[in-house]
Design a protein around this motif. Sequence first.
Motif, PDB file in Angstrom:
ATOM      1  N   ALA A  62       0.821  -1.219   0.000  1.00 58.31           N
ATOM      2  CA  ALA A  62       0.000   0.000   0.000  1.00 58.31           C
ATOM      3  C   ALA A  62       0.849   1.260   0.000  1.00 58.31           C
ATOM      4  CB  ALA A  62      -0.930  -0.001   1.212  1.00 58.31           C
ATOM      5  N   ASN A  63       2.100   1.163   0.494  1.00 65.40           N
ATOM      6  CA  ASN A  63       2.917   2.379   0.594  1.00 65.40           C
ATOM      7  C   ASN A  63       4.052   2.421  -0.416  1.00 65.40           C
ATOM      8  OD1 ASN A  63       4.461   0.378   1.701  1.00 65.40           O
ATOM      9  ND2 ASN A  63       5.154   1.562   3.467  1.00 65.40           N
ATOM     10  N   ASP A  64       4.007   1.538  -1.436  1.00 64.21           N
ATOM     11  CA  ASP A  64       5.038   1.571  -2.478  1.00 64.21           C
ATOM     12  C   ASP A  64       4.439   0.954  -3.738  1.00 64.21           C
ATOM     13  OD1 ASP A  64       7.265   1.301  -4.167  1.00 64.21           O
ATOM     14  OD2 ASP A  64       8.622   1.044  -2.460  1.00 64.21           O
ATOM     15  N   SER A  65       4.139   1.762  -4.714  1.00 62.23           N
ATOM     16  CA  SER A  65       3.439   1.300  -5.921  1.00 62.23           C
ATOM     17  C   SER A  65       4.347   0.562  -6.896  1.00 62.23           C
ATOM     18  CB  SER A  65       2.806   2.496  -6.641  1.00 62.23           C
ATOM     19  OG  SER A  65       3.806   3.416  -7.068  1.00 62.23           O
ATOM     20  N   ARG A  66       5.645   0.495  -6.624  1.00 63.61           N
ATOM     21  CA  ARG A  66       6.560  -0.146  -7.568  1.00 63.61           C
ATOM     22  C   ARG A  66       6.272  -1.639  -7.736  1.00 63.61           C
ATOM     23  NH1 ARG A  66      12.313   1.463  -5.268  1.00 63.61           N
ATOM     24  NH2 ARG A  66      11.121   1.215  -3.320  1.00 63.61           N
ATOM     25  N   SER A  67       5.625  -2.252  -6.738  1.00 65.60           N
ATOM     26  CA  SER A  67       5.321  -3.690  -6.831  1.00 65.60           C
ATOM     27  C   SER A  67       3.839  -3.944  -7.085  1.00 65.60           C
ATOM     28  CB  SER A  67       5.737  -4.390  -5.530  1.00 65.60           C
ATOM     29  OG  SER A  67       4.935  -3.950  -4.444  1.00 65.60           O
ATOM     30  N   SER A  68       3.122  -2.940  -7.573  1.00 67.92           N
ATOM     31  CA  SER A  68       1.665  -3.061  -7.658  1.00 67.92           C
ATOM     32  C   SER A  68       1.186  -4.060  -8.709  1.00 67.92           C
ATOM     33  CB  SER A  68       1.033  -1.691  -7.935  1.00 67.92           C
ATOM     34  OG  SER A  68       1.520  -1.164  -9.158  1.00 67.92           O
ATOM     35  N   SER A  69       1.903  -4.183  -9.816  1.00 66.80           N
ATOM     36  CA  SER A  69       1.457  -5.087 -10.875  1.00 66.80           C
ATOM     37  C   SER A  69       1.975  -6.499 -10.644  1.00 66.80           C
ATOM     38  CB  SER A  69       1.933  -4.592 -12.239  1.00 66.80           C
ATOM     39  OG  SER A  69       1.618  -5.540 -13.244  1.00 66.80           O
ATOM     40  N   PRO A  70       1.110  -7.514 -10.739  1.00 67.37           N
ATOM     41  CA  PRO A  70       1.583  -8.891 -10.592  1.00 67.37           C
ATOM     42  C   PRO A  70       2.363  -9.395 -11.806  1.00 67.37           C
ATOM     43  CG  PRO A  70      -0.751  -8.889 -11.102  1.00 67.37           C
ATOM     44  CD  PRO A  70      -0.350  -7.455 -10.898  1.00 67.37           C
ATOM     45  N   SER A  71       2.292  -8.696 -12.913  1.00 70.43           N
ATOM     46  CA  SER A  71       3.010  -9.106 -14.119  1.00 70.43           C
ATOM     47  C   SER A  71       4.320  -8.329 -14.231  1.00 70.43           C
ATOM     48  CB  SER A  71       2.151  -8.879 -15.363  1.00 70.43           C
ATOM     49  OG  SER A  71       1.833  -7.510 -15.504  1.00 70.43           O
ATOM     50  N   GLY A  72       5.212  -8.834 -15.085  1.00 64.52           N
ATOM     51  CA  GLY A  72       6.514  -8.201 -15.260  1.00 64.52           C
ATOM     52  C   GLY A  72       7.509  -8.710 -14.243  1.00 64.52           C
ATOM     53  N   TRP A  73       8.732  -8.949 -14.693  1.00 65.51           N
ATOM     54  CA  TRP A  73       9.750  -9.437 -13.770  1.00 65.51           C
ATOM     55  C   TRP A  73      10.149  -8.376 -12.757  1.00 65.51           C
ATOM     56  CZ3 TRP A  73       9.924 -14.300 -13.348  1.00 65.51           C
ATOM     57  CH2 TRP A  73       9.880 -15.177 -14.449  1.00 65.51           C
ATOM     58  N   ASP A  74      10.256  -7.141 -13.199  1.00 64.03           N
ATOM     59  CA  ASP A  74      10.799  -6.087 -12.349  1.00 64.03           C
ATOM     60  C   ASP A  74       9.730  -5.095 -11.931  1.00 64.03           C
ATOM     61  OD1 ASP A  74      13.271  -7.261 -12.985  1.00 64.03           O
ATOM     62  OD2 ASP A  74      13.513  -5.923 -14.729  1.00 64.03           O
ATOM     63  N   GLY A  75       9.927  -4.510 -10.748  1.00 63.59           N
ATOM     64  CA  GLY A  75       9.090  -3.400 -10.340  1.00 63.59           C
ATOM     65  C   GLY A  75       9.461  -2.153 -11.120  1.00 63.59           C
ATOM     66  N   THR A  76       8.715  -1.102 -10.959  1.00 59.92           N
ATOM     67  CA  THR A  76       8.976   0.140 -11.691  1.00 59.92           C
ATOM     68  C   THR A  76      10.097   0.928 -11.017  1.00 59.92           C
ATOM     69  OG1 THR A  76       7.230   1.247 -10.426  1.00 59.92           O
ATOM     70  CG2 THR A  76       6.612   0.275 -12.541  1.00 59.92           C
ATOM     71  N   GLY A  77      10.528   1.997 -11.687  1.00 63.03           N
ATOM     72  CA  GLY A  77      11.527   2.893 -11.117  1.00 63.03           C
ATOM     73  C   GLY A  77      12.870   2.229 -10.913  1.00 63.03           C
ATOM     74  N   ASP A  78      13.422   2.439  -9.709  1.00 64.93           N
ATOM     75  CA  ASP A  78      14.774   1.946  -9.432  1.00 64.93           C
ATOM     76  C   ASP A  78      14.770   0.561  -8.801  1.00 64.93           C
ATOM     77  OD1 ASP A  78      13.692   2.587  -6.994  1.00 64.93           O
ATOM     78  OD2 ASP A  78      15.469   3.626  -6.237  1.00 64.93           O
ATOM     79  N   SER A  79      13.733  -0.207  -9.051  1.00 61.80           N
ATOM     80  CA  SER A  79      13.635  -1.546  -8.468  1.00 61.80           C
ATOM     81  C   SER A  79      14.787  -2.447  -8.888  1.00 61.80           C
ATOM     82  CB  SER A  79      12.314  -2.202  -8.901  1.00 61.80           C
ATOM     83  OG  SER A  79      11.202  -1.446  -8.487  1.00 61.80           O
ATOM     84  N   SER A  80      15.062  -3.444  -8.071  1.00 62.12           N
ATOM     85  CA  SER A  80      16.069  -4.440  -8.425  1.00 62.12           C
ATOM     86  C   SER A  80      15.677  -5.128  -9.732  1.00 62.12           C
ATOM     87  CB  SER A  80      16.181  -5.500  -7.321  1.00 62.12           C
ATOM     88  OG  SER A  80      16.622  -4.929  -6.114  1.00 62.12           O
ATOM     89  N   ARG A  81      16.653  -5.484 -10.524  1.00 66.91           N
ATOM     90  CA  ARG A  81      16.410  -6.182 -11.773  1.00 66.91           C
ATOM     91  C   ARG A  81      16.526  -7.685 -11.548  1.00 66.91           C
ATOM     92  NH1 ARG A  81      14.283  -2.217 -12.285  1.00 66.91           N
ATOM     93  NH2 ARG A  81      14.771  -0.459 -13.655  1.00 66.91           N
TER      94      ARG A  81
END
Length: 359
Positions: A62-81
């Motif tokens: 709820a406090n970090d939208s980078r992991s909001s999508s269940p699809s895609g290997w990586d989160g958005t922004g500066d997420s770990s690859r």
Amino acid sequence: GKHFTEYIDEDAWMKHHWLNTLSKNVDGFRLSAYFHKKNSDNGHGKLAAGPIWDFDRTMNSANDSRSSSPSGWDGTGDSSRTFALDSRHAWWHHVLQNPDFRQAHTDLWFEMRDGPLNDRNILDIIDEFADQIDPREIGESPADRNFRRWTTNRPRNGQTNASGFQYEVGLLKNWLRGRTRWIDQQYTRRPAFAVTPGQIDEGTEISLSALTGHRVYYTLDGTDPRLPGGAISSSATAGTPTTLDQTTIITARAYDPTPLDPLTRWSAPVKATYLVGPIATVDNFAITELHYAPQPALNAAEEAVSTGAWDFEFIEFMNIGSETIDLTDVHFADGIEFTFTGSAITTLGAGERILIVNN
């Protein structure tokens, strides 16, 4: 120089990677990562990944939208690859580019999906923990008290009580169902057996199916149809069906000539044991002697075998039936790790005995 697999605990690395990947941990590899060596290894053990930690920014947090999508290997922004080269944790990219490490990584995912990471088990674990935080049988629950005391991060349905907590639990379940489904779809689908494994009649035709455009390779000798490096084994047969006249273990993989990733051409393996002829049952296969806690070695001949008394423990079995029986797939359900599958003796004649010795 040595190969990297001589330095790392491959199983620990793969499990560490998958648990962070499943949860889409945006900090998982670049920040929230530990490595260790066991003290019991006296400095000579391999480097293990883990323990895992820091999952506050994962699974549609709820406090970090980078992991909001269940699809895609990586989160958005500066997420770990996850697989791409990332200078902040380049070692992960390099080990995952190795064809055999990557295949083992793929195989482990589907092994876990058949076991602890199957959807039903994941949802049951969530429910078990949720019931501890919001038990229905009491008045005010820990969830109610939590939202009254901590008001900054409210449930996404706006309810600052247990109903808001249950709403968040529902979001987590839906996200994880979508996540496992998306990951499954990134890989070559495993072939499926048309005949249920188990006892069959002699001459039964066994076939396997795969997606259109995928090829099926299988072996009948227990070996892998995929060779190290990714080539097709000379023991493998392409296509199906095959007719079985004796007990056989089939190992099969599907092969995709045009995969989403060149390192995922091969599916995870599927194995099936087909038993032909009389098999061991409670009516014809019996434990006839149990040699437990024996005396230490009593003479030089016994000492030459072992000086540890426990090495002389054994269990004796006997075919008490009137015909030869097949022991393939006979194993202990608990307590003793042994299976007759692939052992030196897989059949037992009428009246014959066999020992399983500790050493």
